[in-house]
Design a protein around this motif. Structure first.
Motif, PDB file in Angstrom:
ATOM      1  N   SER A 205       0.813  -1.210   0.000  1.00  0.00           N
ATOM      2  CA  SER A 205       0.000   0.000   0.000  1.00  0.00           C
ATOM      3  C   SER A 205       0.857   1.274   0.000  1.00  0.00           C
ATOM      4  N   LEU A 206       2.043   1.153   0.560  1.00  0.00           N
ATOM      5  CA  LEU A 206       2.944   2.319   0.629  1.00  0.00           C
ATOM      6  C   LEU A 206       3.325   2.815  -0.767  1.00  0.00           C
ATOM      7  N   LYS A 207       3.291   1.874  -1.730  1.00  0.00           N
ATOM      8  CA  LYS A 207       3.644   2.249  -3.108  1.00  0.00           C
ATOM      9  C   LYS A 207       2.660   3.257  -3.693  1.00  0.00           C
ATOM     10  N   GLN A 208       1.435   3.279  -3.125  1.00  0.00           N
ATOM     11  CA  GLN A 208       0.417   4.232  -3.611  1.00  0.00           C
ATOM     12  C   GLN A 208       0.634   5.633  -3.019  1.00  0.00           C
ATOM     13  N   GLU A 209       1.432   5.687  -1.983  1.00  0.00           N
ATOM     14  CA  GLU A 209       1.597   6.978  -1.302  1.00  0.00           C
ATOM     15  C   GLU A 209       2.712   7.787  -1.976  1.00  0.00           C
ATOM     16  N   SER A 210       2.755   9.052  -1.629  1.00  0.00           N
ATOM     17  CA  SER A 210       3.757   9.949  -2.208  1.00  0.00           C
ATOM     18  C   SER A 210       5.170   9.421  -1.951  1.00  0.00           C
ATOM     19  N   ALA A 211       5.969   9.362  -3.009  1.00  0.00           N
ATOM     20  CA  ALA A 211       7.292   8.737  -2.919  1.00  0.00           C
ATOM     21  C   ALA A 211       8.266   9.534  -2.063  1.00  0.00           C
ATOM     22  N   ASP A 212       8.034  10.848  -1.951  1.00  0.00           N
ATOM     23  CA  ASP A 212       9.009  11.612  -1.165  1.00  0.00           C
ATOM     24  C   ASP A 212       8.580  11.848   0.287  1.00  0.00           C
ATOM     25  N   ALA A 213       7.553  11.101   0.729  1.00  0.00           N
ATOM     26  CA  ALA A 213       7.128  11.227   2.131  1.00  0.00           C
ATOM     27  C   ALA A 213       8.184  10.611   3.040  1.00  0.00           C
ATOM     28  N   GLU A 214       8.303  11.155   4.233  1.00  0.00           N
ATOM     29  CA  GLU A 214       9.201  10.557   5.232  1.00  0.00           C
ATOM     30  C   GLU A 214       8.454   9.417   5.912  1.00  0.00           C
ATOM     31  N   TYR A 215       9.076   8.244   5.947  1.00  0.00           N
ATOM     32  CA  TYR A 215       8.358   7.062   6.445  1.00  0.00           C
ATOM     33  C   TYR A 215       8.926   6.561   7.760  1.00  0.00           C
ATOM     34  N   ARG A 216       8.034   6.167   8.666  1.00  0.00           N
ATOM     35  CA  ARG A 216       8.465   5.557   9.930  1.00  0.00           C
ATOM     36  C   ARG A 216       7.542   4.426  10.330  1.00  0.00           C
ATOM     37  N   LEU A 217       8.163   3.312  10.719  1.00  0.00           N
ATOM     38  CA  LEU A 217       7.403   2.154  11.196  1.00  0.00           C
ATOM     39  C   LEU A 217       7.603   2.092  12.705  1.00  0.00           C
ATOM     40  N   ILE A 218       6.494   1.995  13.431  1.00  0.00           N
ATOM     41  CA  ILE A 218       6.584   2.009  14.899  1.00  0.00           C
ATOM     42  C   ILE A 218       5.847   0.807  15.487  1.00  0.00           C
ATOM     43  N   PHE A 219       6.529   0.029  16.323  1.00  0.00           N
ATOM     44  CA  PHE A 219       5.865  -1.043  17.072  1.00  0.00           C
ATOM     45  C   PHE A 219       5.557  -0.524  18.476  1.00  0.00           C
ATOM     46  N   LEU A 220       4.373  -0.840  18.957  1.00  0.00           N
ATOM     47  CA  LEU A 220       3.966  -0.319  20.275  1.00  0.00           C
ATOM     48  C   LEU A 220       4.397  -1.202  21.449  1.00  0.00           C
ATOM     49  N   GLY A 221       5.235  -2.215  21.185  1.00  0.00           N
ATOM     50  CA  GLY A 221       5.745  -3.058  22.280  1.00  0.00           C
ATOM     51  C   GLY A 221       4.948  -4.338  22.462  1.00  0.00           C
ATOM     52  N   ASP A 222       5.408  -5.192  23.380  1.00  0.00           N
ATOM     53  CA  ASP A 222       4.861  -6.545  23.558  1.00  0.00           C
ATOM     54  C   ASP A 222       5.019  -7.368  22.268  1.00  0.00           C
ATOM     55  N   ILE A 223       6.281  -7.500  21.878  1.00  0.00           N
ATOM     56  CA  ILE A 223       6.652  -8.301  20.718  1.00  0.00           C
ATOM     57  C   ILE A 223       6.697  -9.773  21.133  1.00  0.00           C
ATOM     58  N   ILE A 224       7.117 -10.021  22.380  1.00  0.00           N
ATOM     59  CA  ILE A 224       7.367 -11.399  22.846  1.00  0.00           C
ATOM     60  C   ILE A 224       6.207 -11.932  23.699  1.00  0.00           C
ATOM     61  N   ASP A 225       6.369 -13.195  24.114  1.00  0.00           N
ATOM     62  CA  ASP A 225       5.458 -13.932  25.015  1.00  0.00           C
ATOM     63  C   ASP A 225       4.133 -14.311  24.338  1.00  0.00           C
ATOM     64  N   ARG A 226       3.618 -15.441  24.780  1.00  0.00           N
ATOM     65  CA  ARG A 226       2.320 -16.015  24.387  1.00  0.00           C
ATOM     66  C   ARG A 226       2.267 -16.702  23.022  1.00  0.00           C
ATOM     67  N   GLY A 227       2.752 -16.068  21.946  1.00  0.00           N
ATOM     68  CA  GLY A 227       2.563 -16.624  20.606  1.00  0.00           C
ATOM     69  C   GLY A 227       3.525 -17.765  20.285  1.00  0.00           C
ATOM     70  N   GLU A 228       3.311 -18.410  19.129  1.00  0.00           N
ATOM     71  CA  GLU A 228       4.069 -19.622  18.786  1.00  0.00           C
ATOM     72  C   GLU A 228       5.458 -19.356  18.220  1.00  0.00           C
ATOM     73  N   LYS A 229       5.652 -18.206  17.605  1.00  0.00           N
ATOM     74  CA  LYS A 229       6.955 -17.953  16.968  1.00  0.00           C
ATOM     75  C   LYS A 229       7.596 -16.694  17.568  1.00  0.00           C
TER      76      LYS A 229
END
Ligand code: MN
Length: 315
Positions: free
Chosen positions: A29-53
């Motif tokens: 979907s990012l390909k549809q957005e303006s190519a010169d936009a500044e991009y940032r990916l943010i995880f809100l935490g709780d990456i670990i525990d509970r899940g299988e992988k």
């Protein structure tokens, strides 16, 4: 004027395959957005525990962060992992066993903990803020002296001082409470004589609150229960010393195990307080939906918000 695109992802909890699908969706979907936009990916935490992988998930997020392709906040599960490694948390967490067992080499385990210590407690951006559970300015100001300019722990002092004072010599009650509120969300003591049994059958006389509810008069308005019988008992005025959490800027957080109203997570499901509070945790690890929100802004205002979601139960 610069365009900024932020993709913000809620609690992943070891759900590696859904995370790969979600990242793919975002990338396409990012390909549809303006190519010169500044991009940032943010995880809100709780990456670990509970899940299988968990290990795969942790490794992927760690790589993205180390390659400066993403930013990941500290969740209560990473915080607990650090506290355990520092011998500041002696409570047995069954939920953390799988992650621990995935490290046969103590050196790689220590490296993983060292990485977790580089995660910020919160992120303040020009137009909005991000935190794992609760953005409470007075509580944040208590921990700021122990953090660097990126809100990362300067050293182990914040972990020592935020440890449970009853169990650790170095623990300070105000800092313990501050980290509890920021990473686990505020709780309220229930009126006298009212209690409930939690999922482990333990009797509890305090409950999680909808801290984003700025106008609240009774316990019923803010206590996060669904049980109508219990809620009936809560039609009592809040104590005079109760303070709502001030919401100065929009805030994005995870942590709360939400479920959507319909079959799909919509913007309305995430928006818990109009234009102010957005939760992106839709119980991915319980067969819910791994959820991300794309926030597009210019330098002055938020232009667009869009939800991206991957169901984790295979439907
Ligand atoms: Mn959490």
């Amino acid at each position: 004027m610069t365009t900024h695109i932020y993709d913000i992802i809620g609690d992943v909890h070891g759900m590696y395959d859904p995370l790969c699908s979600l990242l793919e969706k975002l990338e396409t979907s990012l390909k549809q957005e303006s190519a010169d936009a500044e991009y940032r990916l943010i995880f809100l935490g709780d990456i670990i525990d509970r899940g299988e992988k968990q290990k795969e998930t942790f490794t992927l997020v760690r790589e993205l962060v180390e390659q400066k392709k993403a930013l990941c906040l500290l969740g209560n599960h990473e915080y607990n992992a650090i506290m355990r490694a520092l011998h500041l948390r002696t409570k047995h967490d069954a939920v953390h066993e799988v992650f621990l067992k995935s490290f046969s080499n103590p050196e790689t385990y220590q490296e993983a903990i060292a990485f977790m210590k580089t995660l910020p407690f919160f992120v303040e951006l020009p137009l909005f803020n991000c935190v794992h559970a609760c953005f409470n300015e007075p509580q944040l100001s208590l921990i700021k002296p122990y953090l660097d300019k990126n809100n990362v722990a300067l050293n182990d002092e914040i972990f020592v001082k935020s440890s449970k004072p009853k169990l650790n010599k170095g623990g300070i009650k105000a800092l313990y409470d501050a980290v509890e509120i920021i990473l686990k969300g505020p709780e309220i003591d229930l009126p006298d004589g009212i209690y409930y049994l939690d999922k482990d059958g333990t009797k509890r006389d305090s409950a999680r609150t909808r801290w984003w509810q700025e106008k609240a008069a009774t316990y019923r308005d803010i206590v996060m229960w669904k049980d109508e019988e219990l809620l009936q008992k809560l039609k009592k005025p809040l104590p005079l010393d109760f303070h709502a959490t001030p919401l100065l800027k929009p805030v994005f957080f995870g942590h709360y195990w939400l479920w959507p109203e319909g079959t799909k997570v919509s913007l309305k499901d995430c928006e818990l307080a109009k234009d102010k509070a957005y939760c992106l945790d839709f119980s991915a690890v319980m067969g819910g939906t791994l959820t991300a929100m794309r926030v597009c802004t210019d330098d002055e205002k938020i232009l667009k918000k869009e939800v991206f979601a991957v169901k984790t139960n295979g439907d």
